[in-house]
Write a protein that holds these residues in place. Structure first.
Motif, PDB file in Angstrom:
ATOM      1  N   ARG A  27     -35.108  -2.431   9.842  1.00  0.00           N
ATOM      2  CA  ARG A  27     -33.888  -3.073   9.718  1.00  0.00           C
ATOM      3  C   ARG A  27     -33.662  -2.689   8.232  1.00  0.00           C
ATOM      4  NH1 ARG A  27     -31.974  -7.934  12.944  1.00  0.00           N
ATOM      5  NH2 ARG A  27     -33.407  -7.703  14.824  1.00  0.00           N
ATOM      6  N   PRO A  28     -32.598  -1.748   7.699  1.00  0.00           N
ATOM      7  CA  PRO A  28     -32.585  -1.618   6.389  1.00  0.00           C
ATOM      8  C   PRO A  28     -31.893  -2.893   5.754  1.00  0.00           C
ATOM      9  CG  PRO A  28     -31.742   0.367   7.720  1.00  0.00           C
ATOM     10  CD  PRO A  28     -31.876  -0.704   8.775  1.00  0.00           C
ATOM     11  N   LYS A  29     -32.341  -2.918   4.472  1.00  0.00           N
ATOM     12  CA  LYS A  29     -31.652  -4.152   3.604  1.00  0.00           C
ATOM     13  C   LYS A  29     -30.468  -3.418   2.799  1.00  0.00           C
ATOM     14  CE  LYS A  29     -36.347  -5.973   3.217  1.00  0.00           C
ATOM     15  NZ  LYS A  29     -37.458  -5.345   3.088  1.00  0.00           N
ATOM     16  N   VAL A  38     -31.558  -0.693  18.738  1.00  0.00           N
ATOM     17  CA  VAL A  38     -31.590  -2.184  18.802  1.00  0.00           C
ATOM     18  C   VAL A  38     -31.880  -2.736  17.561  1.00  0.00           C
ATOM     19  CG1 VAL A  38     -32.769  -4.021  20.026  1.00  0.00           C
ATOM     20  CG2 VAL A  38     -32.256  -1.896  21.166  1.00  0.00           C
ATOM     21  N   TYR A  39     -32.642  -2.360  16.744  1.00  0.00           N
ATOM     22  CA  TYR A  39     -33.223  -2.926  15.317  1.00  0.00           C
ATOM     23  C   TYR A  39     -32.451  -2.465  14.284  1.00  0.00           C
ATOM     24  CZ  TYR A  39     -37.246  -3.534  18.261  1.00  0.00           C
ATOM     25  OH  TYR A  39     -38.137  -4.022  19.609  1.00  0.00           O
ATOM     26  N   ALA A  68     -26.773  -3.919  14.556  1.00  0.00           N
ATOM     27  CA  ALA A  68     -26.707  -3.897  16.198  1.00  0.00           C
ATOM     28  C   ALA A  68     -25.910  -4.995  16.762  1.00  0.00           C
ATOM     29  CB  ALA A  68     -28.341  -3.928  16.487  1.00  0.00           C
ATOM     30  N   ARG A  69     -25.963  -6.144  15.957  1.00  0.00           N
ATOM     31  CA  ARG A  69     -25.151  -7.243  16.744  1.00  0.00           C
ATOM     32  C   ARG A  69     -23.622  -6.825  16.689  1.00  0.00           C
ATOM     33  NH1 ARG A  69     -28.113 -12.620  14.261  1.00  0.00           N
ATOM     34  NH2 ARG A  69     -29.944 -12.374  15.310  1.00  0.00           N
ATOM     35  N   MET A  70     -23.015  -5.910  15.880  1.00  0.00           N
ATOM     36  CA  MET A  70     -21.741  -5.851  15.647  1.00  0.00           C
ATOM     37  C   MET A  70     -21.150  -4.939  16.554  1.00  0.00           C
ATOM     38  SD  MET A  70     -21.278  -5.640  11.649  1.00  0.00           S
ATOM     39  CE  MET A  70     -22.338  -5.940  10.700  1.00  0.00           C
ATOM     40  N   GLN A  71     -22.116  -4.274  17.339  1.00  0.00           N
ATOM     41  CA  GLN A  71     -21.666  -3.224  18.292  1.00  0.00           C
ATOM     42  C   GLN A  71     -21.993  -3.595  19.662  1.00  0.00           C
ATOM     43  OE1 GLN A  71     -24.283   0.329  17.421  1.00  0.00           O
ATOM     44  NE2 GLN A  71     -23.235   0.711  15.385  1.00  0.00           N
TER      45      GLN A  71
END
Length: 196
Positions: A84-86, A137-138, A142-145
């Motif tokens: 998960r890139p910051k 997924v990570y 990912a939640r926005m798509q």
């Protein structure tokens, strides 16, 4: 008749003996350059004399000239390979050093194979595609798509609106399924009084 080693016949070059080199030279395919030029990606600590000496002693290639330059990489968010890139955490990857060599004899690349079945490329591509789906997924967004299930629901709704598909109603049972006689589990339980 004895055969002479390339280092005895050719020009005087470095005498540094390297039996197991701990560096990697990557030969780049450059179709726009003439056949007497070859480009390499080399480690940052390798200099022009080392490359010329390596090509002469390892392959017997005499080099007329070497040009080198260091290519800086683009600034990226977070380090590569992070699940998960910051956001707003910047990172510049290590620079790449490239060297272009002018040789006395031309070098012609072998033809590109027409079929990659000998190397099992279809399995490699399928594994890469699966890995890409798993990593998506990570990702931080990912939640926005929309996920696959949501896309399927949207397709079903469009088919219903256009009349291609009809609504299928599942039968609803009005009565409970009888599983036997009701049994009280805990009998004779005494609850202690609440103290104030």
């Amino acid at each position: 008749m004895s055969t002479r080693v390339a280092s005895q016949v050719g020009p005087k070059l470095g005498r540094k003996q390297i039996f197991l080199p701990n560096f990697t030279l990557t030969l780049l395919r450059t179709p726009t350059q003439p056949a007497t030029f070859a480009s390499f990606i080399v480690p940052l600590n390798l200099n022009k004399l080392d490359l010329r000496d390596y090509l002469w002693n390892a392959y017997g290639i005499s080099v007329r000239g070497v040009r080198s330059y260091i290519q800086q990489q683009k600034v990226r968010q977070d380090k590569p390979g992070a699940k998960r890139p910051k956001p707003r955490k910047w990172y510049r990857p290590r620079a790449i050093k490239k060297m272009m060599v002018e040789m006395e004899k031309p070098f012609v690349w072998p033809a590109v194979p027409e079929s990659f079945e000998d190397w099992d490329k279809s399995t490699f591509d399928a594994a890469a595609e699966g890995r890409k789906e798993e990593e998506s997924v990570y990702r931080w967004d990912a939640r926005m798509q929309a996920n696959k299930e949501r896309g399927s629901i949207a397709e079903q709704a469009k088919a219903l609106q256009s009349g291609e598909d009809s609504w299928k109603q599942t039968p609803v049972r009005d009565e409970w399924e009888d599983v036997g006689e009701a049994v009280e589990v805990e009998q004779d339980v005494q609850v202690p009084p609440v103290q104030r």
